[in-house]
Enzyme design. Structure first.
Site, PDB file in Angstrom:
ATOM      1  N   HIS A 286      17.238 -13.202  -7.048  1.00  0.00           N
ATOM      2  CA  HIS A 286      18.680 -13.434  -6.904  1.00  0.00           C
ATOM      3  C   HIS A 286      19.034 -13.209  -5.435  1.00  0.00           C
ATOM      4  CE1 HIS A 286      22.983 -13.303  -7.481  1.00  0.00           C
ATOM      5  NE2 HIS A 286      22.812 -13.698  -8.731  1.00  0.00           N
TER       6      HIS A 286
ATOM      7  N   GLU B 234      29.276 -21.758 -10.616  1.00  0.00           N
ATOM      8  CA  GLU B 234      28.142 -21.053 -10.005  1.00  0.00           C
ATOM      9  C   GLU B 234      27.224 -22.060  -9.341  1.00  0.00           C
ATOM     10  OE1 GLU B 234      26.216 -18.265 -12.655  1.00  0.00           O
ATOM     11  OE2 GLU B 234      27.975 -16.979 -12.717  1.00  0.00           O
TER      12      GLU B 234
ATOM     13  N   HIS C 129      14.834 -11.028 -10.052  1.00  0.00           N
ATOM     14  CA  HIS C 129      15.953 -11.146 -11.004  1.00  0.00           C
ATOM     15  C   HIS C 129      15.542 -11.716 -12.359  1.00  0.00           C
ATOM     16  CE1 HIS C 129      20.101 -11.583 -12.222  1.00  0.00           C
ATOM     17  NE2 HIS C 129      19.986 -12.892 -12.357  1.00  0.00           N
TER      18      HIS C 129
ATOM     19  N   ARG D 158      19.456 -21.131  -6.220  1.00  0.00           N
ATOM     20  CA  ARG D 158      19.127 -19.753  -5.854  1.00  0.00           C
ATOM     21  C   ARG D 158      17.935 -19.602  -4.938  1.00  0.00           C
ATOM     22  NH1 ARG D 158      20.316 -16.452 -11.375  1.00  0.00           N
ATOM     23  NH2 ARG D 158      22.546 -16.686 -11.088  1.00  0.00           N
TER      24      ARG D 158
ATOM     25  N   ARG E 246      15.550 -21.348 -12.594  1.00  0.00           N
ATOM     26  CA  ARG E 246      16.621 -21.382 -13.597  1.00  0.00           C
ATOM     27  C   ARG E 246      17.992 -21.609 -12.972  1.00  0.00           C
ATOM     28  NH1 ARG E 246      20.148 -17.539 -15.383  1.00  0.00           N
ATOM     29  NH2 ARG E 246      19.054 -15.908 -14.263  1.00  0.00           N
TER      30      ARG E 246
HETATM   31  C1  SIN Z   1      24.928 -13.745 -11.667  1.00  0.00           C
HETATM   32  O1  SIN Z   1      25.990 -13.379 -12.164  1.00  0.00           O
HETATM   33  O2  SIN Z   1      24.826 -14.161 -10.526  1.00  0.00           O
HETATM   34  C2  SIN Z   1      23.694 -13.658 -12.514  1.00  0.00           C
HETATM   35  C3  SIN Z   1      23.787 -14.532 -13.680  1.00  0.00           C
HETATM   36  C4  SIN Z   1      22.504 -15.260 -13.883  1.00  0.00           C
HETATM   37  O3  SIN Z   1      21.460 -14.792 -13.470  1.00  0.00           O
HETATM   38  O4  SIN Z   1      22.544 -16.354 -14.436  1.00  0.00           O
END
Ligand code: SIN
Length: 532
Positions: A245, A113, A352, A291, A387
């Protein structure tokens, strides 16, 4: 009227609350108070997964470095060390309890991620990680003789006198009580209020995405715990940092459904409305940039395209890979006529995650004796100003375990934060007037105001205007009577905390972007603490 006293009263039944309940139940009687069903919570919707340094070549040190980098200078290094160092043990605990993490060739599958330097995201059911963890914990709670769950019951006051907690005032809204072992309290009836005495009170109510017009959070995410703790006199910190998000579904008549960052981890690309990939023009990590960077980039591209959404494109991957890796997203998009294996998905940012919250030390303790907090409602500065993806579920597990240890006396003595530590302390004026509310369409008005004025990009003029409007709403509204009134009161309190902190921070850092102070300033490498 039942006057049972509990050793632990836990407000909220997401992963933070239920993990605390299960661990605390080994040492005393536990009551969980939750305003919906036991599994109505934010954690349930976590898709991407849970980050932990368990893969080959990975280490707690690398995970720590990525977390600190994402946090933009405001993480507490001790808290981050605890999170990343104790993460793998927490995962082992979940596996022991039966959480079915996805595997590949017999090994736990690890995804990628944004802003992670290694693949370290565990997932379950493809993109249904939160649901699997929540269900596993909820089943164990239901089976526990030591845990009573009050569903459909609102906590409306944390009772604290002379710096120590004594219980929680609750109000029922008529729902059923969850466990076979639950006592049937009078508070199960609509509107009944009563105080439940308790030695330890834990705030684990999750986030406050419902403050915003567009959010990935469910209806229950209204920031109740932060408001209750603040009104009881607890310190609240870092409230200006609200994470948006980058990719929520943006289709007329469809919910603002989360489209996991894990999709980009698997190779999905962001395109603008004209079909052009754009992220490499904004950040060297392109689609896997932090993000805040991706959210602002999408907002800029949308503005250039006259408001048309950006597109998330995963259609170049084999259809079977897409539908098996992201079954929830695939099915949800199909409901709205979109086949993500063949066409790009319209996306826009949405509120988010709340990085701020009730200020805790690394053992979950607040400045009020007996009052603890964990999960999204808490702030140990482990996420700093931004975060890192999939660190939130890990945070709930690691810090809820430590919290229970602290209640058993297995932690060093609590040290009140140093008043000379360079942090800025702010008191809200007229805190007493915060018991207020319910204008006509109060919630929708609030959500619109927050989205327009306190969203991805802020400026002093609009923040000041918002502070004045919120202040006025609070001063002119009647005292809360119903559960809905109390919920709206809580939302107003949290909105004011966010606006006040955002107004004070005259710089841009992490998720807090000020058009009028676009640079990050060393002078502002400190926390804003709001004192109740
Ligand atoms: C996501 O799956 O993008 C959200 C997970 C998160 O906020 O860490």
């Amino acid at each position: 009227m039942d006057t049972t006293r509990y050793d632990y009263i836990i407000i909220g039944s997401g992963i933070a609350g239920l993990n605390t309940a299960l661990l605390a139940a080994e040492h005393g009687s536990v009551l969980v108070v939750t305003k919906g069903r036991i599994d109505d919570c934010n954690s349930r919707y976590a898709q991407g997964g849970i980050a932990a340094a368990i893969g080959p070549g990975d280490s707690a040190t690398l995970h720590e470095r990525d977390t600190l980098d994402a946090g933009a200078g405001l993480c507490d290094p001790e808290a981050v060390g605890v999170l990343t160092g104790q993460g793998p043990d927490s995962i082992a605990g979940l596996i022991q309890w039966g959480v079915p993490f996805d595997t590949i060739h017999g090994q736990i599958a690890l995804g990628r991620e944004g802003a992670h330097s290694m693949p370290r995201i565990l997932h379950a059911g493809g993109d249904a990680t939160g649901m699997h963890i929540e269900d596993t914990l909820a089943n164990r709670v239901r089976a526990s003789e030591q845990i009573t769950v009050l569903e459909y019951t609102h906590a409306i006051r944390v009772c604290a006198e002379e710096g120590a907690v004594s219980g929680v005032e609750v109000m029922g809204d008529g729902g059923e009580i969850a466990t076979a072992h639950a006592h049937r309290h009078d508070s199960g009836r609509n509107g009944d209020r009563r105080v439940i005495p308790g030695s330890v009170v834990v705030v684990s109510t999750g986030g406050a995405g419902q403050l915003y017009r567009y959010t990935t959070n469910p209806e229950v995410a209204t920031g109740d715990g932060v408001a209750l703790a603040y009104l009881a006199g607890a310190d609240v910190m870092d409230m200006e940092f609200y994470q948006f998000h980058p990719t929520a579904l943006c289709l007329e008549d469809a919910p603002t459904f989360l489209l996991s960052e894990a999709m980009r981890g698997e190779g999905a690309i962001l395109r603008n409305a004209g079909g052009e990939p754009f992220m490499s023009g904004y950040h060297p990590m392109a689609d896997l940039a932090p993000r805040d960077v991706v959210s602002r980039a999408i907002a800029a591209e949308m503005e250039r395209a006259g408001g048309r959404p950006a597109m998330l494109d995963i259609s170049h991957l084999p259809p079977a890979t897409v539908s098996s890796r992201f079954p929830t997203i695939y099915a949800e998009c199909r409901r709205y006529g979109l086949d993500i294996t063949r066409e790009p998905i319209p996306v826009a940012p949405a509120a988010h995650y709340m990085m701020g919250g009730v200020r805790i030390d690394t053992w979950g303790r607040t400045n009020i004796a007996g009052l603890y907090a964990c999960g999204e409602a808490a702030c140990a500065a482990v996420h700093g100003a931004n975060r890192l993806a999939s660190n939130s579920l890990l945070d709930t597990l690691v810090f809820s375990r430590r919290l229970v240890e602290a209640t058993l006396g297995n932690a060093p003595e609590y040290e009140a934060p140093d008043d000379e530590d360079g942090n800025l302390r702010v008191g809200l004026s007229n805190r007493a007037m915060v018991c207020a509310t319910v204008p006509e369409r109060g919630k929708e008005n609030l959500q619109d105001l927050m989205w327009r004025n306190v969203g991805i990009a802020r400026n002093g003029t609009r923040l000041l205007l918002s502070a004045r409007i919120l202040n006025l709403w609070q001063r002119t509204m009647p005292l809360p009577e119903t559960a809905a009134d109390f919920e709206l009161r809580n939302m107003l309190v949290v909105a004011r905390l966010i606006v006040e902190a955002a107004l004070q921070r005259r710089e841009s850092r992490g998720a807090h972007y000020r058009e009028d102070f676009a640079e990050t300033s060393e002078e502002w490498r400190r926390h804003i603490v709001l004192r109740g």
